[in-house]
Design an enzyme around this catalytic site. Structure first.
Site, PDB file in Angstrom:
ATOM      1  CG  MET A 148      -1.641   1.071   1.181  1.00  0.00           C
ATOM      2  SD  MET A 148      -2.943   1.264   2.551  1.00  0.00           S
ATOM      3  CE  MET A 148      -3.727   2.668   2.460  1.00  0.00           C
ATOM      4  CG  LEU A 149       3.554   4.322  -2.393  1.00  0.00           C
ATOM      5  CD1 LEU A 149       4.276   4.795  -1.198  1.00  0.00           C
ATOM      6  CD2 LEU A 149       4.503   3.982  -3.546  1.00  0.00           C
ATOM      7  CB  ILE A 150      -0.550   7.597  -0.261  1.00  0.00           C
ATOM      8  CG1 ILE A 150      -1.842   6.775   0.120  1.00  0.00           C
ATOM      9  CG2 ILE A 150      -0.965   8.836  -0.593  1.00  0.00           C
ATOM     10  CD1 ILE A 150      -2.834   6.307  -0.886  1.00  0.00           C
TER      11      ILE A 150
ATOM     12  N   GLY B 235      -5.594  12.126   4.170  1.00  0.00           N
ATOM     13  CA  GLY B 235      -6.741  11.210   4.179  1.00  0.00           C
ATOM     14  C   GLY B 235      -6.899  10.401   3.119  1.00  0.00           C
ATOM     15  CG  HIS B 236      -5.595  10.903  -0.531  1.00  0.00           C
ATOM     16  ND1 HIS B 236      -6.727  11.268  -1.027  1.00  0.00           N
ATOM     17  CD2 HIS B 236      -4.724  11.948  -0.659  1.00  0.00           C
ATOM     18  CE1 HIS B 236      -6.493  12.583  -1.279  1.00  0.00           C
ATOM     19  NE2 HIS B 236      -5.235  12.917  -1.076  1.00  0.00           N
ATOM     20  N   GLY B 237      -5.085   7.612   2.598  1.00  0.00           N
ATOM     21  CA  GLY B 237      -4.837   6.059   2.893  1.00  0.00           C
ATOM     22  C   GLY B 237      -5.949   5.358   3.614  1.00  0.00           C
ATOM     23  CB  ALA B 238      -8.194   6.872   6.124  1.00  0.00           C
TER      24      ALA B 238
ATOM     25  CD  GLU C 101       3.799 -10.312   2.056  1.00  0.00           C
ATOM     26  OE1 GLU C 101       4.714 -10.574   1.826  1.00  0.00           O
ATOM     27  OE2 GLU C 101       2.730 -10.327   1.119  1.00  0.00           O
TER      28      GLU C 101
END
Length: 430
Positions: A252-254, A262-265, A287
């Site tokens: 996962m990468l922003i 807040g894009h990760g949430a 993982e």
């Protein structure tokens, strides 16, 4: 024929002077060579380009957090002064400009030492087809108007931009390798992992059990709507006997220009809701999650669980229950371990820590969970008493300092409460 006697080479001052000369020469050479060492985290310049003017705008440039997987643990290269490793990407399609610039390069004057081959190392991770000159890159930039996100739209949301004074729209898509052009796009996108995830590796895209979730920003350029890449997540669908799957988040990468907004949430919650709707999904895991990922997961799962009946304030004060495990798993595909953390955060929110009895009850409840590994050590020690020689037992007991364990337990508790409070504060602002 008479031979001349051999003359011994002499340096004024004898061997002491020779030693001094060699030491000084070595020191001077090391100092000179050190000038040609470059920190690769500083040398690599990344950019997401929307407009041609961005190429000369330093404020749009960002640097990696890591480069050890490409350039070694010390994250340096030798042989250059003023090294710049330019990796610019068109904001949407991620067409790439790769170029190496430097003020000077080490020459044969340094006892035939050679500069590191930077270009070949970068070529190991970026796919072929990149540009090496600015004109070609700009010509591709003009084609960005034709770029559209891959896959199926799952979610749309907006974030207020203070600088622009307006709301910016973002969209989250689910894609796979059957989408036209996605394989090539993903090859370019995954290169960012090497710079921002410490233990990143490329995945086997030919395995159909991978799912890809992408975030894009919608923006206007000359009256047209364009899309910029914001970040993404990869999820692998593991089989669970007899007829279930367990999606596991792998990467996962922003991207840095969009972090802290807040894009990760939004991405995490969208993906989680996508899997909740599937009857074959048992639960959702990750993982080797990073500390930041765990905090993000805590925030989103608490947000999802806070309105479930089993997490009502009165039931929270009664302690963690099987009802919480069952409801979280059945309704939100959350496993027992994650449900327990949700309970601890929500219970802290309804606990008056200024009240001695409530505070003590909460502390004991959390420490009963935290003490698990320490109790295991005690059980292991009891087994050792039966099978180890006295000197071996003494050595093992020295490693299990009871007072030290109590100190570590208290430190763990205080750190956990601090982390939980930040999540509660963020929930209050959501």
């Amino acid at each position: 024929m008479r031979r001349r006697p051999l003359r011994r080479f002499q340096l004024s001052g004898g061997f002491g002077a020779v030693e001094k000369f060699l030491v000084e020469y070595k020191s001077a050479m090391e100092k000179k060579l050190a000038e040609y060492k470059c920190n690769t985290n500083e040398a690599i310049q990344l950019k997401l380009v929307r407009f041609a003017e961005d190429l000369d705008n330093d404020s749009t440039t960002f640097n990696p957090e890591y480069s050890h997987q490409i350039f070694g643990d010390d994250e340096t290269v030798f042989g250059y002064k003023g090294l710049k490793i330019i990796l610019y990407y068109n904001a949407g399609n991620l067409s790439t400009l790769f170029r190496i610039e430097y003020a000077s390069k080490v020459s044969e004057n340094f006892d035939c030492v050679e500069a590191d081959d930077v270009e070949s190392k970068i070529r190991e991770i970026i796919p072929p087809g990149f540009c090496t000159n600015t004109d070609d890159f700009i010509s591709l930039l003009e084609k960005e108007v034709n770029f559209k996100p891959f896959g199926t739209l799952l979610h749309t949301y907006s974030v207020h931009n203070k600088e622009a004074g307006e709301n910016i729209t973002y969209e989250i898509y689910k894609a796979d390798m059957t989408c036209t052009g996605f394989r090539e796009y993903h090859e370019r996108l995954q290169t960012f992992l090497m710079w921002f995830i410490e233990t990143a590796s490329f995945i086997d895209v030919d395995d159909e059990r991978w799912n890809y979730f992408l975030v894009f920003e919608k923006y206007n350029k000359d009256g047209a709507t364009l899309f910029a890449t914001v970040g993404y997540m990869t999820v692998y669908n593991y089989y669970v006997y007899p007829d279930k799957t367990r999606p596991r988040v792998s990467q996962m990468l922003i991207l840095p220009p969009f972090q802290g907004e807040g894009h990760g949430a939004q991405l995490f919650e969208t993906v989680h809701r996508y899997y909740i709707s599937s009857p074959v999904v048992l639960d959702i895991t990750a993982e080797d999650p990073s500390e930041n990922y765990v905090k993000l997961r805590d925030f989103v799962l608490v947000k999802l669980c806070q309105d479930l009946p089993c997490f009502s304030p009165d039931k929270l004060m009664q302690g963690f229950s099987q009802d919480m495990v069952t409801e979280a798993q059945q309704k939100l595909k959350i496993n027992k371990q994650h449900a327990r953390r949700v309970y601890e955060i929500l219970r802290l929110r309804v606990t008056d820590m200024g009240d001695a009895e409530q505070s003590r009850g909460y502390r004991l409840d959390i420490k009963r969970r935290l003490i698990g590994p320490y109790k295991k050590k005690q059980r292991d020690l009891a087994k050792m008493r039966r099978c180890l020689r006295p000197e071996e037992l003494t050595n093992q007991m020295n490693q299990i300092d009871i007072s030290m364990q109590h100190e570590q337990l208290e430190e763990s508790f205080q750190q956990l409460v601090s982390d939980y409070r930040r999540i509660i504060e963020r929930l209050a602002q959501a």
